[in-house]
Design an enzyme around this catalytic site. Structure first.
Site, PDB file in Angstrom:
ATOM      1  N   ASP A 106      28.823  29.695  25.878  1.00 58.83           N
ATOM      2  CA  ASP A 106      29.279  28.743  25.927  1.00 58.83           C
ATOM      3  C   ASP A 106      30.778  29.199  26.997  1.00 58.83           C
ATOM      4  O   ASP A 106      31.195  29.309  26.629  1.00 58.83           O
ATOM      5  CB  ASP A 106      29.833  27.616  24.978  1.00 58.83           C
ATOM      6  CG  ASP A 106      30.307  26.584  26.563  1.00 58.83           C
ATOM      7  OD1 ASP A 106      30.523  26.388  27.379  1.00 58.83           O
ATOM      8  OD2 ASP A 106      31.042  25.184  25.561  1.00 58.83           O
ATOM      9  N   ASP A 165      29.619  27.940  33.853  1.00 61.69           N
ATOM     10  CA  ASP A 165      29.903  27.666  32.692  1.00 61.69           C
ATOM     11  C   ASP A 165      28.452  27.459  32.447  1.00 61.69           C
ATOM     12  O   ASP A 165      27.215  26.978  32.372  1.00 61.69           O
ATOM     13  CB  ASP A 165      30.124  26.153  32.308  1.00 61.69           C
ATOM     14  CG  ASP A 165      30.024  24.974  31.620  1.00 61.69           C
ATOM     15  OD1 ASP A 165      29.795  26.408  30.535  1.00 61.69           O
ATOM     16  OD2 ASP A 165      30.324  24.814  31.188  1.00 61.69           O
TER      17      ASP A 165
END
Length: 462
Positions: free
Chosen positions: A85, A282
Protein backbone atom coordinates in the site's frame (compact mmCIF):
# COMPACT_ATOMS: atom_id res chain seq x y z
CA UNK A 1 -5.04 -14.18 26.19
CA UNK A 2 -4.23 -10.76 27.57
CA UNK A 3 -0.63 -9.81 28.11
CA UNK A 4 0.06 -7.63 31.13
CA UNK A 5 0.98 -4.06 30.39
CA UNK A 6 4.70 -3.39 30.19
CA UNK A 7 6.23 -0.02 29.61
CA UNK A 8 9.16 0.38 27.22
CA UNK A 9 11.23 3.37 28.14
CA UNK A 10 13.65 5.03 25.75
CA UNK A 11 16.58 3.36 27.45
CA UNK A 12 14.98 -0.07 27.21
CA UNK A 13 14.13 0.44 23.54
CA UNK A 14 17.66 1.54 22.76
CA UNK A 15 19.03 -1.45 24.65
CA UNK A 16 16.62 -3.72 22.76
CA UNK A 17 17.80 -2.42 19.41
CA UNK A 18 21.45 -2.60 20.35
CA UNK A 19 21.05 -6.18 21.51
CA UNK A 20 19.52 -7.19 18.21
CA UNK A 21 21.96 -5.25 16.11
CA UNK A 22 25.02 -6.58 17.88
CA UNK A 23 24.25 -9.90 19.54
CA UNK A 24 21.33 -11.51 17.66
CA UNK A 25 22.36 -14.38 15.40
CA UNK A 26 22.41 -13.22 11.80
CA UNK A 27 21.88 -9.52 12.41
CA UNK A 28 23.60 -7.75 9.52
CA UNK A 29 25.08 -11.13 8.68
CA UNK A 30 25.34 -12.66 5.23
CA UNK A 31 25.13 -16.41 4.81
CA UNK A 32 27.24 -16.20 1.68
CA UNK A 33 30.06 -14.24 3.35
CA UNK A 34 33.13 -15.65 5.07
CA UNK A 35 33.96 -14.44 8.58
CA UNK A 36 35.83 -11.15 8.59
CA UNK A 37 37.86 -9.88 11.50
CA UNK A 38 37.19 -6.30 10.47
CA UNK A 39 33.99 -4.91 11.88
CA UNK A 40 31.63 -3.27 9.40
CA UNK A 41 28.00 -2.18 9.41
CA UNK A 42 27.74 -2.51 5.61
CA UNK A 43 27.26 -5.67 3.61
CA UNK A 44 29.57 -6.23 0.70
CA UNK A 45 27.86 -6.21 -2.70
CA UNK A 46 27.32 -9.57 -4.40
CA UNK A 47 26.25 -10.26 -7.98
CA UNK A 48 26.09 -6.54 -8.73
CA UNK A 49 23.32 -5.86 -6.17
CA UNK A 50 24.33 -3.70 -3.26
CA UNK A 51 21.47 -3.06 -0.88
CA UNK A 52 18.08 -3.96 -2.31
CA UNK A 53 15.34 -6.36 -1.27
CA UNK A 54 13.14 -8.18 -3.77
CA UNK A 55 9.79 -9.83 -3.03
CA UNK A 56 7.50 -11.91 -5.21
CA UNK A 57 3.98 -10.46 -5.33
CA UNK A 58 0.76 -12.44 -5.50
CA UNK A 59 -2.76 -11.29 -6.34
CA UNK A 60 -4.64 -9.47 -9.10
CA UNK A 61 -7.09 -6.62 -9.68
CA UNK A 62 -10.05 -8.89 -10.41
CA UNK A 63 -11.45 -10.93 -8.80
CA UNK A 64 -9.08 -10.70 -5.81
CA UNK A 65 -8.52 -6.95 -5.74
CA UNK A 66 -5.23 -6.89 -3.85
CA UNK A 67 -1.51 -7.50 -4.37
CA UNK A 68 0.47 -8.78 -1.39
CA UNK A 69 3.87 -10.03 -0.22
CA UNK A 70 5.04 -12.27 2.61
CA UNK A 71 7.20 -10.97 5.48
CA UNK A 72 8.55 -12.86 8.48
CA UNK A 73 8.40 -11.34 11.98
CA UNK A 74 9.64 -12.50 15.38
CA UNK A 75 12.13 -14.98 16.74
CA UNK A 76 11.63 -17.65 15.57
CA UNK A 77 10.35 -15.99 12.38
CA UNK A 78 6.69 -16.39 11.43
CA UNK A 79 5.42 -15.44 7.96
CA UNK A 80 2.52 -13.01 7.49
CA UNK A 81 0.85 -11.72 4.33
CA UNK A 82 0.82 -7.94 3.82
CA UNK A 83 -1.13 -5.96 1.24
CA UNK A 84 1.28 -3.54 -0.44
CA UNK A 85 0.00 0.00 0.00
CA UNK A 86 1.74 3.14 -1.24
CA UNK A 87 -1.20 5.16 0.12
CA UNK A 88 -0.29 4.73 3.80
CA UNK A 89 2.88 4.73 5.88
CA UNK A 90 2.41 2.66 9.04
CA UNK A 91 2.75 -1.09 8.59
CA UNK A 92 0.41 -3.10 10.79
CA UNK A 93 -0.51 -6.72 11.36
CA UNK A 94 -3.50 -8.34 13.05
CA UNK A 95 -2.45 -9.46 16.51
CA UNK A 96 -3.74 -11.49 19.39
CA UNK A 97 -3.95 -9.00 22.25
CA UNK A 98 -6.72 -10.37 22.10
CA UNK A 99 -8.31 -9.15 18.85
CA UNK A 100 -11.74 -7.75 18.02
CA UNK A 101 -12.84 -7.93 14.39
CA UNK A 102 -9.74 -9.75 13.16
CA UNK A 103 -10.27 -11.88 10.07
CA UNK A 104 -7.56 -14.45 10.73
CA UNK A 105 -7.89 -17.47 13.03
CA UNK A 106 -6.16 -17.00 16.36
CA UNK A 107 -3.22 -19.27 15.49
CA UNK A 108 -2.51 -17.10 12.42
CA UNK A 109 -2.38 -13.83 14.37
CA UNK A 110 0.80 -12.09 15.45
CA UNK A 111 1.42 -12.71 19.16
CA UNK A 112 2.97 -9.65 20.85
CA UNK A 113 5.46 -10.07 23.65
CA UNK A 114 5.50 -7.68 26.60
CA UNK A 115 9.08 -6.50 26.06
CA UNK A 116 8.49 -5.13 22.54
CA UNK A 117 6.08 -2.30 23.38
CA UNK A 118 7.05 1.20 22.27
CA UNK A 119 6.48 3.87 24.93
CA UNK A 120 4.49 7.03 24.32
CA UNK A 121 7.56 9.21 24.84
CA UNK A 122 9.74 7.23 22.42
CA UNK A 123 10.68 9.07 19.18
CA UNK A 124 9.14 6.22 17.16
CA UNK A 125 5.76 7.04 18.67
CA UNK A 126 6.13 10.66 17.61
CA UNK A 127 6.94 9.55 14.06
CA UNK A 128 3.78 7.43 13.90
CA UNK A 129 1.60 10.33 15.03
CA UNK A 130 3.35 13.04 12.97
CA UNK A 131 2.47 15.86 12.31
CA UNK A 132 0.52 15.73 15.55
CA UNK A 133 1.92 14.63 18.91
CA UNK A 134 0.84 11.53 20.79
CA UNK A 135 -1.44 12.13 23.76
CA UNK A 136 0.41 10.79 26.79
CA UNK A 137 -1.11 10.79 30.26
CA UNK A 138 2.25 9.49 31.43
CA UNK A 139 5.50 9.42 29.39
CA UNK A 140 5.88 5.68 29.87
CA UNK A 141 2.39 4.83 28.59
CA UNK A 142 2.27 2.47 25.65
CA UNK A 143 2.06 4.10 22.21
CA UNK A 144 -1.45 3.61 20.83
CA UNK A 145 -2.50 4.33 17.25
CA UNK A 146 -5.67 4.51 15.19
CA UNK A 147 -5.94 4.63 11.40
CA UNK A 148 -9.06 5.55 9.45
CA UNK A 149 -9.33 4.55 5.80
CA UNK A 150 -11.50 6.37 3.30
CA UNK A 151 -13.56 3.24 2.66
CA UNK A 152 -14.83 3.67 6.26
CA UNK A 153 -12.65 0.91 7.65
CA UNK A 154 -10.42 1.60 10.63
CA UNK A 155 -7.70 -0.06 12.68
CA UNK A 156 -6.85 0.41 16.36
CA UNK A 157 -3.75 -0.94 18.05
CA UNK A 158 -0.45 -0.38 19.79
CA UNK A 159 2.98 0.34 18.33
CA UNK A 160 5.62 -2.35 18.84
CA UNK A 161 9.17 -3.11 17.69
CA UNK A 162 10.07 -6.65 16.69
CA UNK A 163 12.55 -8.46 14.46
CA UNK A 164 11.95 -8.72 10.72
CA UNK A 165 13.90 -11.33 8.75
CA UNK A 166 14.82 -9.84 5.36
CA UNK A 167 16.96 -11.19 2.56
CA UNK A 168 19.06 -8.94 0.32
CA UNK A 169 19.11 -9.61 -3.39
CA UNK A 170 22.64 -10.97 -3.00
CA UNK A 171 21.29 -13.74 -0.75
CA UNK A 172 22.41 -12.23 2.58
CA UNK A 173 19.90 -12.59 5.40
CA UNK A 174 19.47 -9.98 8.13
CA UNK A 175 17.35 -9.85 11.29
CA UNK A 176 16.41 -6.29 12.10
CA UNK A 177 14.14 -4.67 14.73
CA UNK A 178 11.54 -2.46 13.03
CA UNK A 179 8.59 -0.47 14.35
CA UNK A 180 5.05 -1.37 13.24
CA UNK A 181 1.48 -1.59 14.47
CA UNK A 182 -0.03 -4.46 16.43
CA UNK A 183 -3.70 -4.13 15.39
CA UNK A 184 -6.13 -5.57 17.92
CA UNK A 185 -9.38 -3.89 16.81
CA UNK A 186 -10.51 -3.86 13.17
CA UNK A 187 -13.71 -2.17 12.11
CA UNK A 188 -15.45 -2.73 8.78
CA UNK A 189 -12.61 -4.64 7.09
CA UNK A 190 -14.74 -5.07 3.97
CA UNK A 191 -17.25 -7.51 2.49
CA UNK A 192 -14.63 -10.21 1.97
CA UNK A 193 -12.83 -12.51 4.36
CA UNK A 194 -9.28 -11.24 3.92
CA UNK A 195 -6.54 -13.85 4.27
CA UNK A 196 -3.93 -11.07 4.33
CA UNK A 197 -2.78 -10.43 7.88
CA UNK A 198 -2.04 -6.72 7.52
CA UNK A 199 -0.90 -3.78 5.43
CA UNK A 200 2.63 -2.89 4.34
CA UNK A 201 2.71 0.92 4.40
CA UNK A 202 4.95 2.24 1.61
CA UNK A 203 4.17 5.95 1.40
CA UNK A 204 6.93 8.50 1.96
CA UNK A 205 6.14 8.98 5.66
CA UNK A 206 8.90 8.37 8.21
CA UNK A 207 6.94 5.58 9.88
CA UNK A 208 7.17 3.34 6.80
CA UNK A 209 9.34 0.21 6.83
CA UNK A 210 11.36 1.61 3.93
CA UNK A 211 12.14 4.84 5.81
CA UNK A 212 13.31 2.78 8.78
CA UNK A 213 15.58 0.67 6.57
CA UNK A 214 17.02 3.90 5.16
CA UNK A 215 17.66 5.20 8.69
CA UNK A 216 19.87 2.14 9.28
CA UNK A 217 21.73 3.06 6.07
CA UNK A 218 20.84 -0.34 4.65
CA UNK A 219 19.20 0.78 1.43
CA UNK A 220 18.12 3.80 -0.58
CA UNK A 221 14.68 5.24 0.13
CA UNK A 222 13.46 3.96 -3.22
CA UNK A 223 10.83 1.36 -4.00
CA UNK A 224 9.23 -0.06 -7.08
CA UNK A 225 6.59 -2.54 -8.12
CA UNK A 226 5.69 -4.37 -11.29
CA UNK A 227 2.14 -5.75 -11.26
CA UNK A 228 1.06 -8.32 -13.82
CA UNK A 229 -2.36 -8.38 -15.41
CA UNK A 230 -2.14 -12.18 -15.26
CA UNK A 231 -1.64 -12.00 -11.51
CA UNK A 232 1.48 -11.63 -9.40
CA UNK A 233 4.54 -9.53 -10.12
CA UNK A 234 7.29 -8.27 -7.86
CA UNK A 235 8.14 -5.49 -5.40
CA UNK A 236 11.60 -4.14 -4.59
CA UNK A 237 13.04 -1.86 -1.91
CA UNK A 238 16.24 -0.06 -2.91
CA UNK A 239 17.49 1.24 -6.23
CA UNK A 240 19.34 -1.71 -7.78
CA UNK A 241 16.50 -2.60 -10.14
CA UNK A 242 15.71 0.93 -11.30
CA UNK A 243 16.00 0.95 -15.11
CA UNK A 244 18.35 3.41 -16.74
CA UNK A 245 16.78 6.01 -19.00
CA UNK A 246 13.54 6.20 -17.01
CA UNK A 247 11.63 9.47 -17.26
CA UNK A 248 10.79 11.11 -13.94
CA UNK A 249 8.10 13.40 -12.60
CA UNK A 250 8.39 15.36 -9.33
CA UNK A 251 5.94 14.55 -6.54
CA UNK A 252 4.71 16.90 -3.86
CA UNK A 253 7.11 17.32 -0.95
CA UNK A 254 4.27 18.46 1.31
CA UNK A 255 2.22 15.28 1.21
CA UNK A 256 2.60 11.79 2.66
CA UNK A 257 1.03 10.56 -0.56
CA UNK A 258 2.70 10.28 -3.97
CA UNK A 259 0.92 13.31 -5.40
CA UNK A 260 1.64 14.20 -9.02
CA UNK A 261 2.21 17.41 -10.89
CA UNK A 262 -0.96 18.82 -12.52
CA UNK A 263 -2.00 17.02 -15.69
CA UNK A 264 -4.16 17.62 -18.73
CA UNK A 265 -6.42 14.78 -19.83
CA UNK A 266 -6.64 13.54 -23.44
CA UNK A 267 -9.00 10.93 -24.85
CA UNK A 268 -8.25 9.21 -28.13
CA UNK A 269 -5.44 11.74 -28.60
CA UNK A 270 -7.76 14.74 -28.32
CA UNK A 271 -7.94 17.26 -25.43
CA UNK A 272 -10.93 16.81 -23.14
CA UNK A 273 -10.85 20.24 -21.54
CA UNK A 274 -9.90 18.65 -18.21
CA UNK A 275 -6.79 20.41 -16.90
CA UNK A 276 -4.77 20.78 -13.71
CA UNK A 277 -5.67 17.27 -12.58
CA UNK A 278 -3.52 16.02 -9.70
CA UNK A 279 -3.48 12.30 -8.95
CA UNK A 280 -2.20 10.11 -6.13
CA UNK A 281 -0.44 6.86 -7.05
CA UNK A 282 -1.83 4.25 -4.66
CA UNK A 283 -1.11 0.53 -4.89
CA UNK A 284 -3.60 -0.04 -2.07
CA UNK A 285 -6.51 0.88 -4.37
CA UNK A 286 -7.70 -1.82 -6.73
CA UNK A 287 -9.26 0.65 -9.15
CA UNK A 288 -8.71 4.20 -10.34
CA UNK A 289 -10.89 6.98 -8.90
CA UNK A 290 -11.68 10.44 -10.29
CA UNK A 291 -13.63 13.21 -8.59
CA UNK A 292 -17.23 13.60 -9.73
CA UNK A 293 -16.76 16.19 -12.49
CA UNK A 294 -13.70 14.48 -13.99
CA UNK A 295 -15.35 11.08 -13.71
CA UNK A 296 -18.52 12.24 -15.45
CA UNK A 297 -16.51 13.94 -18.19
CA UNK A 298 -14.40 10.86 -18.91
CA UNK A 299 -17.36 8.46 -18.73
CA UNK A 300 -19.30 10.62 -21.20
CA UNK A 301 -16.42 10.44 -23.68
CA UNK A 302 -16.12 6.67 -23.26
CA UNK A 303 -19.83 6.19 -23.89
CA UNK A 304 -19.75 8.48 -26.90
CA UNK A 305 -16.89 6.47 -28.34
CA UNK A 306 -19.00 3.30 -28.12
CA UNK A 307 -21.71 4.66 -30.44
CA UNK A 308 -22.50 2.09 -33.16
CA UNK A 309 -20.25 -0.47 -31.43
CA UNK A 310 -21.73 -3.96 -30.78
CA UNK A 311 -21.96 -3.38 -27.03
CA UNK A 312 -24.96 -2.97 -24.74
CA UNK A 313 -25.06 -1.80 -21.13
CA UNK A 314 -25.64 -4.53 -18.57
CA UNK A 315 -25.92 -4.87 -14.81
CA UNK A 316 -23.00 -6.71 -13.19
CA UNK A 317 -22.30 -7.10 -9.48
CA UNK A 318 -18.58 -6.49 -10.02
CA UNK A 319 -18.68 -2.76 -10.91
CA UNK A 320 -21.29 -0.03 -11.57
CA UNK A 321 -20.73 0.50 -15.34
CA UNK A 322 -20.56 -2.59 -17.56
CA UNK A 323 -21.19 -3.68 -21.15
CA UNK A 324 -21.94 -7.01 -22.82
CA UNK A 325 -21.14 -8.15 -26.32
CA UNK A 326 -22.85 -10.55 -28.72
CA UNK A 327 -21.15 -13.31 -26.73
CA UNK A 328 -19.30 -13.35 -23.39
CA UNK A 329 -15.80 -11.89 -23.41
CA UNK A 330 -12.96 -14.14 -22.25
CA UNK A 331 -10.45 -11.36 -21.61
CA UNK A 332 -9.90 -7.64 -22.03
CA UNK A 333 -8.14 -8.38 -25.30
CA UNK A 334 -11.52 -9.43 -26.77
CA UNK A 335 -13.05 -6.00 -26.14
CA UNK A 336 -10.21 -3.46 -26.01
CA UNK A 337 -10.48 -2.44 -29.66
CA UNK A 338 -13.90 -0.88 -28.97
CA UNK A 339 -12.36 1.58 -26.52
CA UNK A 340 -9.83 4.40 -26.81
CA UNK A 341 -6.72 5.39 -24.86
CA UNK A 342 -6.95 7.87 -21.98
CA UNK A 343 -3.78 9.94 -21.51
CA UNK A 344 -2.61 12.15 -18.66
CA UNK A 345 0.02 14.66 -19.79
CA UNK A 346 1.78 16.19 -16.81
CA UNK A 347 2.82 19.83 -16.74
CA UNK A 348 6.16 21.12 -15.52
CA UNK A 349 7.82 17.94 -16.82
CA UNK A 350 9.67 16.94 -19.97
CA UNK A 351 6.73 15.51 -21.90
CA UNK A 352 5.89 12.98 -19.17
CA UNK A 353 2.59 11.24 -19.76
CA UNK A 354 0.68 8.28 -18.38
CA UNK A 355 -1.12 6.32 -21.08
CA UNK A 356 -4.14 4.37 -19.90
CA UNK A 357 -4.93 2.00 -22.72
CA UNK A 358 -8.23 0.09 -22.43
CA UNK A 359 -6.43 -2.69 -20.53
CA UNK A 360 -5.63 -0.06 -17.87
CA UNK A 361 -9.25 0.81 -17.13
CA UNK A 362 -11.32 -2.29 -18.06
CA UNK A 363 -11.90 -5.66 -16.46
CA UNK A 364 -13.76 -8.69 -17.79
CA UNK A 365 -15.93 -10.28 -15.11
CA UNK A 366 -16.75 -13.90 -14.43
CA UNK A 367 -20.00 -13.35 -16.39
CA UNK A 368 -18.06 -12.30 -19.47
CA UNK A 369 -18.96 -8.62 -19.29
CA UNK A 370 -16.57 -5.69 -19.72
CA UNK A 371 -16.68 -3.23 -16.81
CA UNK A 372 -15.32 0.30 -16.39
CA UNK A 373 -12.50 0.25 -13.81
CA UNK A 374 -12.50 4.03 -13.26
CA UNK A 375 -14.91 4.85 -10.45
CA UNK A 376 -16.61 7.90 -8.97
CA UNK A 377 -14.26 8.92 -6.17
CA UNK A 378 -16.62 11.54 -4.76
CA UNK A 379 -19.36 8.95 -4.38
CA UNK A 380 -16.87 6.59 -2.75
CA UNK A 381 -15.89 9.16 -0.13
CA UNK A 382 -12.69 10.50 -1.70
CA UNK A 383 -14.08 13.98 -2.33
CA UNK A 384 -12.17 15.58 -5.21
CA UNK A 385 -9.11 13.40 -4.70
CA UNK A 386 -8.04 11.49 -7.80
CA UNK A 387 -6.35 8.11 -7.37
CA UNK A 388 -4.41 5.99 -9.83
CA UNK A 389 -4.95 2.43 -8.61
CA UNK A 390 -3.63 -1.00 -9.49
CA UNK A 391 -5.73 -1.43 -12.61
CA UNK A 392 -3.91 1.51 -14.25
CA UNK A 393 -0.45 0.41 -13.04
CA UNK A 394 -0.51 -3.10 -14.53
CA UNK A 395 2.27 -3.88 -16.99
CA UNK A 396 4.43 -1.00 -15.77
CA UNK A 397 7.44 -0.85 -13.51
CA UNK A 398 6.56 2.05 -11.23
CA UNK A 399 9.39 3.52 -9.14
CA UNK A 400 8.94 5.84 -6.16
CA UNK A 401 12.21 7.69 -5.47
CA UNK A 402 11.87 9.32 -2.06
CA UNK A 403 15.53 10.35 -2.11
CA UNK A 404 14.82 12.81 -4.93
CA UNK A 405 11.06 13.19 -4.42
CA UNK A 406 10.06 11.87 -7.81
CA UNK A 407 8.16 9.04 -9.45
CA UNK A 408 8.75 7.29 -12.75
CA UNK A 409 7.30 4.43 -14.77
CA UNK A 410 8.13 2.38 -17.82
CA UNK A 411 6.41 -0.48 -19.65
CA UNK A 412 7.74 -3.82 -18.41
CA UNK A 413 7.14 -7.56 -18.43
CA UNK A 414 5.83 -8.13 -14.93
CA UNK A 415 5.03 -11.79 -15.53
CA UNK A 416 8.57 -12.90 -14.75
CA UNK A 417 10.66 -12.21 -11.69
CA UNK A 418 14.16 -10.78 -12.18
CA UNK A 419 16.77 -13.52 -12.62
CA UNK A 420 18.47 -12.52 -9.38
CA UNK A 421 15.56 -13.65 -7.24
CA UNK A 422 16.90 -16.20 -4.77
CA UNK A 423 15.16 -19.56 -4.50
CA UNK A 424 14.62 -18.88 -0.79
CA UNK A 425 11.93 -16.38 -1.74
CA UNK A 426 9.88 -18.91 -3.67
CA UNK A 427 7.55 -20.01 -0.92
CA UNK A 428 3.82 -20.65 -1.07
CA UNK A 429 1.91 -17.41 -0.61
CA UNK A 430 -1.78 -17.14 0.17
CA UNK A 431 -3.94 -15.23 -2.30
CA UNK A 432 -5.06 -11.80 -1.03
CA UNK A 433 -8.57 -10.49 -0.79
CA UNK A 434 -10.51 -7.87 -2.72
CA UNK A 435 -11.12 -4.38 -1.36
CA UNK A 436 -11.47 -0.82 -2.51
CA UNK A 437 -8.98 1.60 -1.03
CA UNK A 438 -5.58 1.71 0.56
CA UNK A 439 -5.40 5.48 0.93
CA UNK A 440 -5.89 7.07 4.32
CA UNK A 441 -7.98 9.93 5.54
CA UNK A 442 -5.97 13.07 6.25
CA UNK A 443 -4.66 13.78 9.76
CA UNK A 444 -3.84 10.23 10.71
CA UNK A 445 -3.26 8.30 12.85
CA UNK A 446 -5.60 9.67 15.52
CA UNK A 447 -4.22 10.25 18.99
CA UNK A 448 -5.45 8.46 22.07
CA UNK A 449 -7.66 11.41 22.85
CA UNK A 450 -9.64 11.25 19.60
CA UNK A 451 -13.29 10.31 19.85
CA UNK A 452 -16.01 8.70 17.77
CA UNK A 453 -19.66 7.90 18.39
CA UNK A 454 -19.04 4.14 18.27
CA UNK A 455 -17.81 2.42 21.41
CA UNK A 456 -14.34 0.92 21.11
CA UNK A 457 -11.66 0.00 23.63
CA UNK A 458 -8.92 2.58 23.02
CA UNK A 459 -6.38 1.98 25.73
CA UNK A 460 -6.22 -1.79 25.83
CA UNK A 461 -3.34 -2.82 28.05
CA UNK A 462 -0.93 -5.32 26.51
Amino acid sequence: MDVKKSIATVALMMMFMMLFLVNSPGCFSAASQQPNNKKSTHLKPHNGFHSSFLFPVTGNVYPLGYYSISLSIGNPPKAFEFDIDTGSDLTWVQCDAPCTGCTKPIDHLYKPQKHILVSCEHPSCGVVHFPESPHCEKPDDQCDFEIDYVDHGSVLGVVVADVFSLRFMNGSLIHLPLTFGCAYDLKNPGPYNPPAAGVLGLSNGKASILSQLRSFDLTRNVLGHCLSGKGGGFLFLGDDLVPSGMSWMPVSANSKHYLSSPAEVFFDGKPTGIKDLKVVFDSGSSYTYFGFQVYEGVLTLVRKGLTKKPLDTVQDKALPICWKGTKPFKSVHDVKNYFSTLTLKFKDTQNIQLELQPEAYLIVTEDGNACFGILNGTEAGLGDLNVIGDISLIGKMVVYDNEKQRIGWISADCNRLPNSLDSNYKEDIQQPYAANFGILEENHPKTQGSSESNVRVRNREL
